[in-house]
Design a protein around this motif. Structure first.
Motif, mmCIF file in Angstrom:
data_model
loop_
_atom_site.group_PDB
_atom_site.id
_atom_site.type_symbol
_atom_site.label_atom_id
_atom_site.label_comp_id
_atom_site.label_asym_id
_atom_site.label_seq_id
_atom_site.Cartn_x
_atom_site.Cartn_y
_atom_site.Cartn_z
ATOM 1 N N ARG A 74 -7.491 -72.789 11.478
ATOM 2 C CA ARG A 74 -8.063 -71.456 11.673
ATOM 3 C C ARG A 74 -7.120 -70.593 12.497
ATOM 4 N NH1 ARG A 74 -13.451 -70.120 12.195
ATOM 5 N NH2 ARG A 74 -13.858 -71.701 10.641
ATOM 6 N N ILE A 97 -28.879 -60.410 7.602
ATOM 7 C CA ILE A 97 -27.573 -60.483 6.956
ATOM 8 C C ILE A 97 -27.365 -61.899 6.423
ATOM 9 C CG2 ILE A 97 -25.093 -60.336 7.382
ATOM 10 C CD1 ILE A 97 -25.806 -58.197 9.506
ATOM 11 N N ALA A 98 -26.951 -61.952 5.157
ATOM 12 C CA ALA A 98 -26.767 -63.262 4.521
ATOM 13 C C ALA A 98 -25.605 -63.997 5.167
ATOM 14 C CB ALA A 98 -26.516 -63.081 3.040
ATOM 15 N N ASP A 99 -25.638 -65.322 5.082
ATOM 16 C CA ASP A 99 -24.533 -66.103 5.633
ATOM 17 C C ASP A 99 -23.251 -65.874 4.843
ATOM 18 O OD1 ASP A 99 -26.034 -67.098 7.606
ATOM 19 O OD2 ASP A 99 -26.524 -68.978 6.611
ATOM 20 N N ALA A 100 -23.413 -65.787 3.517
ATOM 21 C CA ALA A 100 -22.232 -65.583 2.686
ATOM 22 C C ALA A 100 -22.610 -64.729 1.493
ATOM 23 C CB ALA A 100 -21.685 -66.932 2.210
ATOM 24 N N ALA A 101 -21.607 -64.138 0.884
ATOM 25 C CA ALA A 101 -21.853 -63.323 -0.298
ATOM 26 C C ALA A 101 -22.321 -64.236 -1.432
ATOM 27 C CB ALA A 101 -20.573 -62.609 -0.708
ATOM 28 N N ARG A 152 -34.051 -52.881 7.960
ATOM 29 C CA ARG A 152 -32.864 -53.703 7.791
ATOM 30 C C ARG A 152 -33.225 -55.115 7.406
ATOM 31 N NH1 ARG A 152 -29.417 -54.528 12.253
ATOM 32 N NH2 ARG A 152 -28.222 -55.650 10.700
ATOM 33 N N LYS A 189 -9.855 -77.244 7.482
ATOM 34 C CA LYS A 189 -11.063 -77.750 8.135
ATOM 35 C C LYS A 189 -10.997 -77.770 9.660
ATOM 36 C CE LYS A 189 -13.362 -78.671 4.427
ATOM 37 N NZ LYS A 189 -14.457 -77.745 4.119
ATOM 38 N N ALA A 215 -22.799 -56.753 5.032
ATOM 39 C CA ALA A 215 -23.451 -57.330 3.867
ATOM 40 C C ALA A 215 -23.714 -58.818 4.107
ATOM 41 C CB ALA A 215 -22.584 -57.148 2.626
ATOM 42 N N ASN A 216 -22.706 -59.510 4.603
ATOM 43 C CA ASN A 216 -22.887 -60.921 4.943
ATOM 44 C C ASN A 216 -21.841 -61.306 5.976
ATOM 45 O OD1 ASN A 216 -20.432 -62.163 3.553
ATOM 46 N ND2 ASN A 216 -21.366 -60.991 1.898
ATOM 47 N N TRP A 217 -22.008 -62.469 6.546
ATOM 48 C CA TRP A 217 -21.136 -62.845 7.666
ATOM 49 C C TRP A 217 -19.740 -63.238 7.222
ATOM 50 C CZ3 TRP A 217 -23.075 -60.567 11.388
ATOM 51 C CH2 TRP A 217 -24.417 -60.637 11.722
ATOM 52 N N GLU A 218 -19.541 -63.411 5.917
ATOM 53 C CA GLU A 218 -18.203 -63.744 5.434
ATOM 54 C C GLU A 218 -17.417 -62.485 5.055
ATOM 55 O OE1 GLU A 218 -17.028 -66.915 5.502
ATOM 56 O OE2 GLU A 218 -18.959 -67.389 6.403
#
Lengths: 332, 330, 510
Positions: A202, A9-13, A6, A197, C399-402
């Motif tokens: 949120r 996992i990336a922070d964002a796509a 594994r 923000k 895949a990612n945290w978002e």
């Protein structure tokens, strides 16, 4: 290739150009450019700084209310009574003016009435648990009805000069910026920051996407919705103060039908009527698009009601278009 | 056994009767036969529109465009009368209904095929349909003198002492009642609104239902367009402006749940009658008509509060003593 | 030729319906993989498998809600394809669903005939005939209520009978019952079994889905066992034992499923005394200790979740006191409970736990967002620190945290929801059916994790309807029945029979 180990996992796509291009706000920017280009081509008077400045009058007051309405719709509520609140708040301002109240009172009484009206809406929706669409249809009749009871077929016109000046002169002379437009811009920035923000923003998205889960997560769903109704009332009251100062008179049919125009701004801005999504930049873009289309068409003397046909079509096409495109893409 | 006399309807009927009696005590002229007939005639259009709206609300939808549909259909029908005053009245009525059907079908298609929320679609068509009156008529209005007698006299003809307008409402109400209570599709509307998932398990197709109810709503609005214009003797872009909210108010007062699945023909008719009595009582009571809007607003709020209390789903009954208590109360 | 694993039964009739190599996938999940089995007339077939094994997908395919990706359904001997529930009825299949999915505002008769009401020659609904037939059908199963009553006036058991009547009204040859006993009392279950026997005698094929082995052995003739979307076994019920079925279901022997950790129980953390509300539960009193896992067992609808939600501040209590570490608490909202250190992982993940359209990061920090606010604004980097840590600890696969939570599998969604509650740094964590509807792999991970939490000194309340889960993990078990605590059992001094008997309100096993 499949790797059995594994990976982190990336922070964002990874950012993709296509995602950005398909964003609603991008589409709105494109639309805005088309509108500006079209208006420029249609009328030589369009790109005149004073004309543009005057154009902001016809949407700034509605746009101020649209900001609060956006938050309300994001949390799955709606307020159809805003235009009636404007009428009632304008009436209160008028009565205050007739009794010779000082400027500061004239400025405060509208928002104060707005807060009371908003709190009543909020109480009925969150306190008693009634659907907001029915409640605000009811209070829409009630608030405008009360204004009608007091005014009958009279018109209040005795507004002091220092008050009407707020609606009829510029806050800044160069570039010429009217009070209402500046207030809208400032509020838009504040709303954008709060929604995108802060923790409060949120929470609004969480409520709109799943109110039950939001409540289970410790978010005071009803209290926040109540606050938003009060906020919407407050801004409707503020809009009334500005509108009354601008036109210098109060009639029972003031701001008639504005609720639909305000909601159109919000929906065209990409706020889902089902709640949970939408951005303030989107709403601001939609405000400009709608405002400039109205302005451009009125420059070439298209009657107001025909403009409303065009705006109504724009609303439907802008919602239906992406659905059709998505279907075609999927169908391929 | 008798489906159409449930508690809520009975209660509303009693309230209306009490109201009429109270007004009558103050102003006996109000309960004269002539005046009662006038109230019934006056309320007929509202009643028909409310019935159409009820069917839409049953499916968890809303049709904000009814008043605009009414106005556009009325305008088109009046123009026909203006240009061809020699045609039989059925032609004018037919054209109004066909116009309404087309407009309703457009609403229904956008809602059912594209899945756009009804409030968004009808908010848009509310503006579009009304604006089309100006686009179509060039901003001119059609006055009573231009419409011709055939066009104008039909709804005012008296049959058994009541106007054809009233009898048309009776026919529409019977038709809606027959449809809702005696056809599979009609019962299906209640199923779709009450529990869309379960309705799907029962093989009931929501998009088809939506297309149907919005088209029916358009048809009835179109019919009312003819009736409105011929009754008030003028067609222009502002007729019935904002009337959609009065229509929804009549439904809410009549016990139609905005959440869908609940509503009856009798309740809706009584809801319309309630508003009709108030509107007609104000001048009799020497109250300025400016009170009308505020009163109907207050009545809508009172009605939703009462309905919500009646509808309020109780907490679960798990404890044996709580179940017994509930059983005893039943 | 029909591929069948159950040999033609001598006492039952011939095959009524068969599934042939059915496959069905959803984005990211293979729900059914090459599943085949046959149903015979006059036979009750138990469809067993854990939650998420594919049972409800089969039900939805048979009732025309889903269309299989490949494979064939044969009714009698002719292949059929169902594209809507109507097609499925027309082929003689009717289902009684897990939750009564019907129309509260309509009459019993209408509920029975919705979608296929009898019409007269004029095309209008024939109410007289509908009422008469409804009354006849109700009588056939000895239901004594009025076909004109509104459904909302009936009890849960009566609503179930309406559903059964609904299936009968189709003259269905195949009747699917999806956990029909979940909400029923013992007597009502006896009534149901009597009806099933009658259906069998009439030559219908019944599919019986249940988690309760005693019921399966009592009522079923054959079984089909699913695991992870595949058929892992089938045959005559008489030829298997309960242990064999369990090992088929979970794919390994039962005693390895729930490894109980040896944890020292500490001091009292939470003390609940006399908690009651008006109609749902009364006199709920218990103590919870550091490092302890306290099980709450009972039938569905025994008031467990209701009591827990009250404890968590979702609903107001009528009376009773709650204290945490000796200090009395006043909890009037979930926010209060979270601030006090109580977390509640709700039963209904989709509705109450997850905010599916939002991203993983936003979900995990939802209940603890205040702790990430730096100078008025939410700090994304502070959020990400927590998210990475908890995501890794719970082994969230994404895949990612978002990524939108809705795009993950049920098991991973549940891990994210649990992560959300751990991010709130609780002292007490209440897990309400934490493994409902998730795949076996995730389930084991969740079980393992519950043990880990207790080991770290958290006090855990585990609400579960799965007895093996409760008995495997809990130190003590509170058994609730009809809104009250019926008994509290301690590890080592309990038996499954005793716990079940207490939960169902039967006479205690001596």
């Amino acid at each position: 290739m499949n790797v059995p180990v594994r990976q982190a996992i990336a922070d964002a796509a990874p950012r993709k150009m296509s995602d950005w291009l398909l964003r609603w706000e991008t589409i709105l920017v494109g639309l805005l450019i088309v509108v500006i280009a079209g208006n420029t081509a249609i009328s030589p008077y369009f790109l005149d700084i004073y004309n543009l400045s005057d154009a902001t009058y016809n949407f700034s007051e509605k746009a101020i209310v649209a900001l609060a309405m956006a938050l309300l719709i994001i949390t799955r509520e709606i307020d159809l009574s805003v235009a009636a609140v404007i009428a009632l708040a304008s009436l209160a301002t008028g009565l205050a003016a007739e009794s010779g109240a000082p400027l500061i009172v004239l400025l405060v009484v509208g928002p104060a009435v707005g807060i009371v009206c908003g709190a009543f809406n909020g109480f009925l929706v969150t306190g008693i648990g009634l659907p907001s669409i029915v409640v605000t249809i009811g209070t829409m009749s009630l608030y405008r009805g009360l204004a009608q009871v007091v005014l009958g077929d009279q018109v209040i016109k005795q507004y002091p000069k220092d008050y009407t000046a707020i609606g009829q002169s510029y806050l800044i002379n160069w570039p010429p910026l009217p009070y209402s437009f500046v207030i809208f811009l400032v509020l838009a920035v504040v709303f954008a920051v709060v929604l995108h923000k802060t923790a409060f923003g949120r929470k609004l998205y969480a409520i709109g996407n799943n109110p039950v889960a939001a409540k289970f997560s410790g978010i005071p769903v009803e209290r926040i919705r109540f606050l938003l109704f009060v906020l919407t009332g407050l801004l409707a009251g503020l809009a009334a103060t500005l509108l009354t100062a601008r036109i210098g008179s109060t009639r029972p049919n003031i701001a008639l039908g504005w609720e639909l125009e305000i909601i159109t701004m919000v929906i065209l801005g990409g706020v889902s009527i089902a709640g949970g999504s939408g951005t303030i930049p989107g709403v601001v873009l939609a405000v400009f698009i709608l405002g400039l289309i109205t302005f451009g068409l009125s420059l070439i003397n298209v009657p107001g009601i025909v403009i409303s046909v065009i705006l109504g079509c724009l609303l439907i096409v802008s919602i239906a278009g992406p659905i059709l495109v998505r279907r075609l893409l999927r169908g391929r | 056994m008798i489906q159409f006399l449930k508690h809520r309807e009975a209660a509303l009927g009693v309230i209306i009767a009490a109201m009429v009696a109270a007004i009558g005590a103050y102003a006996p002229a109000f309960v004269s036969l002539d005046n009662i007939i006038r109230v019934l005639n006056d309320t007929s259009i509202l009643a028909m529109l409310a019935l159409a709206q009820m069917m839409v609300i049953l499916t968890r939808g809303i049709d904000l465009s009814t008043a605009s549909t009414l106005a556009l259909a009325g305008m088109i029908s009046a123009s026909l009368a203006q240009n061809h005053p020699e045609l039989p009245v059925i032609a004018y009525i037919g054209l109004a209904i066909v116009t309404g059907i087309v407009l309703g079908f457009i609403n229904g298609s956008l809602i059912s095929f594209l899945g756009i929320p009804p409030i968004v679609v009808t908010l848009g068509t509310l503006a579009v349909y009304r604006g089309m009156i100006v686009v179509y008529g060039g901003g001119n209005q059609v006055n009573a003198s231009e419409m011709g007698d055939v066009f104008q006299s039909f709804p005012k003809l008296s049959v058994f002492g009541l106007s054809t307008l009233f009898w048309i409402m009776v026919v529409v109400a019977l038709g809606v009642w027959l449809f809702l209570s005696m056809t599979r599709t009609g019962r299906g509307l209640y199923a779709v609104g009450g529990n869309p998932v379960a309705a799907r398990y029962c093989g009931i197709d929501l998009p088809r239902q939506q297309l149907l109810v919005y088209t029916i709503s358009g048809a009835i609005s179109g019919l009312c367009g003819y009736l409105w214009v011929s009754r008030y003797g003028v067609a222009y872009s502002e007729i019935a402006s904002g009337f959609e909210l009065t229509v929804i108010a009549a439904c809410v007062i009549g016990g139609v749940s905005i959440a869908g699945g609940v509503g009856s023909v009798a309740g809706t008719l009584l809801g319309a009658l309630f508003l009709g009595v108030i509107v007609n009582a104000l001048p009799v009571m020497q109250i300025t008509p400016f009170w009308q809007m505020a009163i109907s607003g207050a009545v809508i709020l009172a009605a939703v509060v009462v309905n919500a209390r009646a509808e309020k789903r109780g907490v679960k009954l798990i404890l044996p003593e709580a179940r017994r208590a509930a059983g005893a109360a039943k | 030729m029909t591929l069948s694993s159950t040999s033609p039964s001598p006492q039952g009739g011939g095959p009524v319906l068969s599934l042939d190599h059915i496959c069905k996938s959803f984005p990211g999940v293979r729900a059914l993989n090459d599943v085949s089995f046959t149903l015979n007339a006059g036979e009750v077939t138990a469809l067993i498998g854990e939650n998420g094994a594919g049972k409800s997908t089969i039900v939805k395919i048979l009732t025309g809600i889903y269309v299989p990706d490949s494979g064939e359904i044969q009714v009698g001997n002719s292949p059929c394809s169902f594209s809507s529930p109507r097609d499925s009825w027309a082929a003689g299949i009717a289902a009684i669903h897990q939750e009564t999915v019907m129309f509260d505002e309509l009459s019993v008769a209408e509920n029975i005939f919705m979608g296929h009401m009898p019409v007269s020659a004029s095309g209008l609904v024939d109410w007289l005939q509908m009422r008469r037939r409804a009354a006849e059908l109700l009588k056939r199963i000895d239901a004594d209520f009025d076909p004109d009553a509104k459904l909302k006036q009936l009890s849960v058991a009566q609503k179930h009978m309406v559903e059964i009547t609904r299936a009968l009204s189709h003259e269905a040859s195949v009747i699917i019952m999806d956990e029909p006993t979940a909400a029923l009392s013992r007597n009502e279950i006896d009534d149901l079994f009597r009806i099933i026997a009658q259906l069998k005698a009439e030559g219908r094929a019944v599919v019986f889905i249940s988690h309760k082995f005693d019921e399966i052995f009592r009522v079923a003739d054959a079984f089909v066992c699913l695991r992870d979307g595949e058929r892992v076994g089938s045959g005559k019920i008489a030829s298997v034992t309960e242990a064999k079925l369990v090992s088929l279901m979970v794919g390994r022997p039962i005693d390895q499923v729930f490894p109980k950790r040896d944890i020292a129980i500490g001091s009292t953390v939470l003390k609940v005394d006399g908690l009651s509300n008006a109609t749902e539960f009364a006199d709920i009193s218990f103590e919870l200790h550091r490092g302890e896992i306290l099980g709450f067992y009972g039938l569905v609808g025994a008031g467990r979740s209701e009591a827990m939600q009250c404890l968590f501040g979702m609903t107001p209590a009528l009376k009773g006191t709650i204290s945490l570490n000796g200090k009395p608490l006043s909890i009037s909202s979930p926010g209060d409970a979270i601030a006090a250190g109580i977390s509640y992982v709700p039963e209904d993940r989709q509705e109450q736990g997850a905010v599916l359209p939002l991203g993983i990061r936003e979900n995990i920090t939802l209940a603890s967002i205040a702790s990430h606010v730096k100078n008025l604004f939410v700090s994304k980097s502070s959020e990400l620190q927590d998210v990475r840590k908890l995501g890794k600890r719970l082994d969230v696969r994404a895949a990612n945290w978002e990524q939108q939570l809705g795009e993950l599998s049920g098991g991973n969604q549940q891990k994210v929801v649990i992560a959300k509650w751990l991010a709130a740094k609780p002292k007490v964590i209440i897990l309400d059916e934490p493994t409902k509807g998730i795949d076996v792999g995730s389930k084991a991970a969740v079980h393992d994790f519950i043990g880990e939490l207790a080991e770290e000194g958290l006090a855990v309340i585990l609400v579960s309807s799965e007895l093996p889960e409760i008995m495997g993990l809990a130190d003590r078990v509170v058994v609730m029945q009809e809104g009250r605590i019926a008994d509290i059992f301690t590890r080592g001094a309990w038996s499954a029979e005793e716990i079940v008997a207490t939960a169902t309100g039967a006479q205690k096993v001596a």
